[in-house]
Design an enzyme around this catalytic site. Structure first.
Site, short mmCIF file in Angstrom:
data_model
loop_
_atom_site.label_atom_id
_atom_site.label_comp_id
_atom_site.label_asym_id
_atom_site.label_seq_id
_atom_site.Cartn_x
_atom_site.Cartn_y
_atom_site.Cartn_z
N TRP A 66 -9.05 0.03 3.13
CA TRP A 66 -9.53 1.12 3.99
C TRP A 66 -9.54 0.66 5.45
O TRP A 66 -10.14 1.32 6.30
CB TRP A 66 -10.95 1.51 3.59
CG TRP A 66 -11.06 2.32 2.34
CD1 TRP A 66 -10.06 2.65 1.49
CD2 TRP A 66 -12.26 2.90 1.81
NE1 TRP A 66 -10.56 3.40 0.43
CE2 TRP A 66 -11.90 3.57 0.61
CE3 TRP A 66 -13.58 2.93 2.21
CZ2 TRP A 66 -12.82 4.24 -0.18
CZ3 TRP A 66 -14.51 3.60 1.43
CH2 TRP A 66 -14.13 4.26 0.25
N ARG B 178 7.05 4.98 5.13
CA ARG B 178 8.03 4.05 4.57
C ARG B 178 9.23 4.78 3.99
O ARG B 178 10.28 4.18 3.76
CB ARG B 178 7.37 3.19 3.48
CG ARG B 178 6.30 2.25 4.02
CD ARG B 178 5.56 1.54 2.90
NE ARG B 178 4.51 0.67 3.42
CZ ARG B 178 4.61 -0.65 3.59
NH1 ARG B 178 5.75 -1.25 3.27
NH2 ARG B 178 3.60 -1.35 4.07
N HIS C 7 -8.85 12.57 -7.64
CA HIS C 7 -7.70 11.92 -7.01
C HIS C 7 -6.39 12.66 -7.27
O HIS C 7 -5.37 12.36 -6.62
CB HIS C 7 -7.57 10.48 -7.52
CG HIS C 7 -7.31 9.48 -6.42
ND1 HIS C 7 -6.38 9.69 -5.43
CD2 HIS C 7 -7.86 8.28 -6.15
CE1 HIS C 7 -6.36 8.66 -4.61
NE2 HIS C 7 -7.25 7.79 -5.02
N ASP D 166 -18.01 12.31 12.86
CA ASP D 166 -19.20 12.84 13.54
C ASP D 166 -19.34 14.32 13.18
O ASP D 166 -18.49 15.14 13.55
CB ASP D 166 -19.04 12.65 15.05
CG ASP D 166 -20.23 13.16 15.85
OD1 ASP D 166 -21.17 13.73 15.24
OD2 ASP D 166 -20.20 13.03 17.08
#
Length: 444
Positions: free
Chosen positions: A377, A293, A156, A386
């Site tokens: 999510w 934002r 992360h 795909d």
């Protein structure tokens, strides 16, 4: 039934072309990520009837190699500076690609509920130094029926979901042979784009970075930090409409989003399942994407973490005794407060708290009882992934064997595209708590 996974081959995939050999400095938002934190995603695919080369590993590896040229930090390794702050060494050491087979069919997974006995994502060897661990890992598992699962894990520190998905979509586009240069290239200068003011001038107290409320007394014999089991609950389109109508009737001054309503409902349901004392404070953590934002907005293609945290707090008694509209309203207030001035203040606050970055990361990720974390999510185009053999039939967070998920974490995911509802994955404290959560969750 037992499901066995057999690893057939592990390969390190490196960028197909030379990439910049540089040390990438992290922003304050990257730096507060815990030292060990990987985001994980599972994509399940059914084999198309006419597929002749379903899941060709050579094609997938070649496409990944090309994608790593553009997103080269994923081919690097973590390192630390003289102050022990994390950086990314863009050394091109590569990503891990694992191929595996299963003796089961996709149908043996039932409704794709999480299972802790099945390994569909490569395990990260945490006994190694950070400079030795890949920042992106993928496992392709082929099932007996011909279906397959692609499981990803990414450190992360490298990226949040927005940036991560751009990388995965680029990989999928290369695999289909459809990549074009029209895509915005990744913007890598994190310190420039997310810089604090000079000098820093935080204007808020930033409760999100402070220690969360502690339990006033032990409950349910569940030890703090214990790993619990996941529950998967589905909300149909009709159920969401009914839940929104109920919440909106109690908050007629403001318009509530679907996520605010669902998040408030989850928070209230978990709190009820925990049987907390009425005067016990509970803190909800909601990661918020700050890209649109902030004023001005970040550069197009910004590659890194832009996660701020909305953190409503409420007494357990009020959450449980009042209607779900109360909880949804608290979520709305916290989300509405995530404006540019607050986000800039957070960057300034973190700049002044550099010595506490590790502690701040621990505070953010502490959502054992009485606290809760809900990640959305709902907006993620996961069902568009795909790789040349069709879209996934189901998408889920990467729960599984060897992956510790603390109690109190929840994820709201899109259901299949033709469904129109949402899927909620939540982790309860024990089996009884999970059953009680489910009872409350469907009672509205």
């Amino acid at each position: 039934m037992a499901i066995n996974i057999t690893v057939k081959q592990s390969t390190v995939v490196k960028p197909s072309e030379p990439t910049p050999k540089t040390i990438l400095e992290l922003s304050n938002l990257d730096s507060i990520m815990p030292r060990i934190m990987y985001a994980r995603v599972l994509l399940f695919y059914r084999r198309p009837a006419a597929a002749s080369a379903f899941l060709d590993s050579a094609v997938l590896k070649s496409a990944l190699s090309r994608a790593l040229v553009h997103f080269y930090p994923f081919a690097g390794r973590l390192t630390a500076d003289q102050n022990n702050h994390i950086q990314i060494d863009c050394n091109g050491d590569g990503a891990l690609f694992v191929e595996a087979d299963s003796d089961a069919d996709l149908e043996d997974l039932g409704d794709f509920s999480p299972r802790y006995d099945v390994t569909l994502i490569p395990a990260v060897d945490h006994s190694k130094q950070i400079s030795e661990k890949p920042l992106f890992l993928v496992q392709v598992t082929r099932f007996r029926c011909g279906g397959a699962c692609i499981g990803f894990a990414e450190d992360h520190h490298v990226a949040d979901a927005t940036a991560y998905l751009k990388f995965i979509h680029t990989w999928a586009n290369f695999a289909r042979g459809e990549y074009t240069t029209a895509h915005a290239p990744p913007f890598m200068d994190r310190r420039e784009a997310l810089s604090p003011r000079r000098p820093p001038r935080p204007a808020f107290s930033h409760v999100e970075y402070q220690p969360p409320p502690a339990l006033k007394k032990p409950q349910n014999d569940v030890a703090p930090g214990s790993v619990a089991f996941p529950k998967m609950c589905k909300l149909t389109k009709e159920q969401i409409t009914a839940l929104k109508a109920k919440c909106q009737a109690e908050n007629d001054v403001v318009k509530l989003t679907t996520f605010e309503v669902v998040a408030g409902h989850i928070w209230r349901s978990i709190t009820a399942a925990r049987r907390l004392p009425s005067d016990q404070s509970t803190k909800l953590r909601i990661p918020v994407n700050g890209r649109r934002r902030m004023e001005p907005p970040l550069p197009e293609g910004y590659f890194g973490n832009v996660l701020f945290h909305a953190t409503p707090i409420a007494p357990a008694g009020e959450l449980v005794e009042k209607s779900v509209g109360f909880a949804a309203g608290k979520v709305h207030e916290a989300m509405a407060a995530m404006r540019s001035e607050r986000l800039q203040s957070a960057l300034d606050y973190l700049e002044m708290e550099k010595d506490r970055w590790d502690a701040i990361g621990e505070n953010l990720m502490n959502y054992d009882s009485p606290n809760v974390s809900i990640v959305s999510w709902m907006w993620m185009p996961l069902y568009n992934l795909d790789f040349g053999f069709g879209r996934p039939c189901f998408v889920a967070p990467g729960y599984g064997k060897g992956i510790d998920i603390p109690a109190g974490s929840s994820m709201v995911c899109p259901a299949a595209e033709d469904d129109g509802g949402q899927v909620v994955f939540t982790v309860a404290g024990d089996e009884g708590e999970g059953d009680l959560f489910e009872n409350v969750f469907y009672d509205f």
